[in-house]
Design an enzyme around this catalytic site. Structure first.
Site, PDB file in Angstrom:
ATOM      1  N   CYS A   1      29.143  43.909  31.776  1.00  0.00           N
ATOM      2  CA  CYS A   1      30.559  43.718  32.072  1.00  0.00           C
ATOM      3  C   CYS A   1      30.849  42.271  32.434  1.00  0.00           C
ATOM      4  O   CYS A   1      29.949  41.475  32.689  1.00  0.00           O
ATOM      5  CB  CYS A   1      30.996  44.590  33.253  1.00  0.00           C
TER       6      CYS A   1
ATOM      7  N   CYS B   1      35.557  43.298  36.010  1.00  0.00           N
ATOM      8  CA  CYS B   1      35.653  44.669  35.499  1.00  0.00           C
ATOM      9  C   CYS B   1      36.258  45.595  36.555  1.00  0.00           C
ATOM     10  O   CYS B   1      35.843  45.584  37.725  1.00  0.00           O
ATOM     11  CB  CYS B   1      34.274  45.174  35.110  1.00  0.00           C
TER      12      CYS B   1
END
Length: 524
Positions: A32, A36
């Site tokens: 990520c 995120c």
């Protein structure tokens, strides 16, 4: 920045670090961006990577919520002039896809083994893996914004075979190309606000699509009005135009690319929250807040293999990989610049869509209409005019004619002979020295070309040294170009102290009134 500080950034979902590093969760197998919106994983389950390619090489898949492959590039690559910085600029410009690792190494002046070792040591991935990540993102954009047949799309994204394409998409996105395209269709529904321009178009019909719609992400605040002002007064008729009123303008220009040509359109955002939600999660939800955003862009290309290069050129032109937080941190304490930074958060230093074109325009001098005359005489006409866009800007080889002004002809001969190189990963010091030595160019124009054509953010402190003192100017490094833009926009730096001079014969008045402070740098 150590791993504990990185974890703090992840815990606070700090969008300032998107693109600067990535994190992966070992229990889920995904990676990520720091912002995120998912629940923060336990520290023991988190690994950090310096690049998306490194996370992919380690076997992690891209998160479907935050789309880590769509983050702005790291501003570090614009600052660094070493092997790794130059290599990254070359890779994102598509050199590995076009010329292979051997071509990249030749451009850098190192052996392929040295390039591989240096990139792997710093980024956790070699040039092939970095280029693969770039191809995968291009393929996902095409899958989610066009209805091109998958076979044609795979080769347009740069994959060598359909099998390689399918395997890569499964590995990185945990789904087949057909599944990724179907997911976007479910998200759009029928005729809703999120419907893309490709709904109902025949496969491959870019005319029906109105171009490939993209969201060009940026980090932090973005002073769009000032950037569009800067580009509007320098727009060369026939090659560029700006439509609409201030606050809702569209910048348009032609592009000469490796496999063909194209037309790019970029919209001026109405405001920080004035855009609808983009379809298919092409921009992370965190980018809709104060931590970032995007510019709406459409690209119409004669050959889709040029898509990644065209995207990167528009990103450079609009300076979308800049780090406004780092700039503000450095310039904000300065007593002269501090109020200017506060007044214009996110002010950018526009680059160039075509470095050689920019250099010709600077050396030619005068108002944009002067460059337009050169375009009409030597530029290649489009097959069909598109509004005010009628030509491609002439190549250096087309400007060696005896009727071309001597300084421009000398410059173009230097380009053609390889004496001057202004490609994405060029040696900036060498390029500036060579440019400054050419008749009719000189050090001032060479510095301006370095700032815009080569995207060097550390240009301009020398021009301001006498005005503010050597110590103050040195404190602006490595963001001297942004300091200059603040001084120009506020009208605090007089004409004689800017690095945009050097054009023979002086500058002519622009046909369009300029914003205060911008009058000194013309035709660029």
């Amino acid at each position: 920045m150590d791993d504990e500080a990185r974890y703090e950034a992840v815990s606070s979902r700090d969008g300032r670090f998107d693109g600067e590093f990535f994190f992966a969760v070992v229990t889920t197998g995904i990676y990520c961006r720091p912002s995120c919106p998912a629940v923060t994983p336990k520290r023991v389950n988190v690994r950090f990577f310096p690049s998306a390619a490194a996370a992919q090489t380690a076997g992690f898949r891209a998160c479907r919520r935050c789309r880590p492959d769509a983050v702005p590039g790291s501003a570090e690559w614009n600052v660094r002039a070493d092997l790794v910085g130059r290599a990254m600029r070359f890779i994102w410009d598509g050199v590995v896809d076009r010329e292979g690792v051997g071509g990249l190494a030749r451009r850098l002046g190192y052996s392929p083994r040295q390039v591989q070792r240096q990139l792997t040591a710093e980024l956790g991935a070699g040039p092939v893996a970095l280029a693969r990540a770039r191809r995968a993102y291009t393929a996902r954009v095409l899958l989610q914004t066009t209805r091109l047949p998958v076979t044609e799309l795979a080769f347009a994204a740069g994959f060598a075979s359909i099998r390689q394409f399918n395997d890569t998409m499964r590995e990185i996105y945990a789904g087949t190309p057909s599944e990724l395209r179907a997911a976007v269709g479910r998200g759009r529904g029928s005729g809703g606000a999120g419907a893309g321009a490709g709904a109902g178009a025949e496969p491959g019909s870019l005319a029906a699509l109105g171009g490939i719609p993209l969201r060009l992400a940026h980090r932090g605040p973005y002073a769009a009005a000032e950037v569009f002002d800067f580009l509007q007064v320098r727009a060369v008729p026939g090659v560029e135009e700006v439509r609409g009123d201030r606050g809702s303008r569209t910048y348009r220009r032609t592009l000469r690319l490796d496999h063909g040509s194209g037309i790019a359109e970029v919209d001026e955002p109405a405001g920080p929250r004035g855009r609808h939600r983009p379809p298919a999660g092409l921009v992370c939800p965190a980018a809709r807040g104060t931590d970032g955003g995007w510019l709406e862009c459409r690209l119409r290309l004669t050959d889709l293999r040029d898509l990644p290069t065209a995207v990167q050129r528009m990103r450079r032109l609009f300076d979308l990989d800049a780090d406004p937080y780092a700039v503000a941190e450095r310039l904000g304490p300065d007593p002269l610049l501090g109020p200017l930074v506060t007044a214009r958060p996110g002010l950018r230093a526009p680059g160039a869509a075509d470095p050689e074109e920019l250099a010709v325009r600077i050396v030619l001098g005068g108002a944009p209409t002067r460059a337009a005359a050169l375009v009409r005489a030597y530029g290649k006409p489009l097959d069909a005019a598109d509004g005010g866009l009628t030509h491609l800007f002439p190549t250096p080889a087309e400007l060696t004619d005896g009727q071309v002004a001597e300084p421009v002809r000398t410059l173009c001969a230097a380009f053609a002979d390889g004496v001057v190189v202004l490609d994405a990963g060029a040696d900036r010091d060498a390029a500036e020295r060579t440019l400054a030595a050419l008749p009719g160019v000189g050090p001032r124009a060479a510095a301006y070309i370095r700032m815009r054509a080569l995207g060097d953010p550390d240009v301009g402190t020398g021009a301001a040294r006498e005005r503010v003192g050597a110590g103050a100017a040195a404190a602006w490094r490595p963001w001297g170009a942004y300091a200059l833009h603040h001084l120009w926009s506020a009208g605090l730096l007089p004409v004689g102290e800017l690095p945009g001079g050097g054009a023979p014969g002086g500058a002519e008045p622009d046909a369009v009134p300029e914003p205060a402070g911008y009058a000194a740098v013309r035709a660029g």
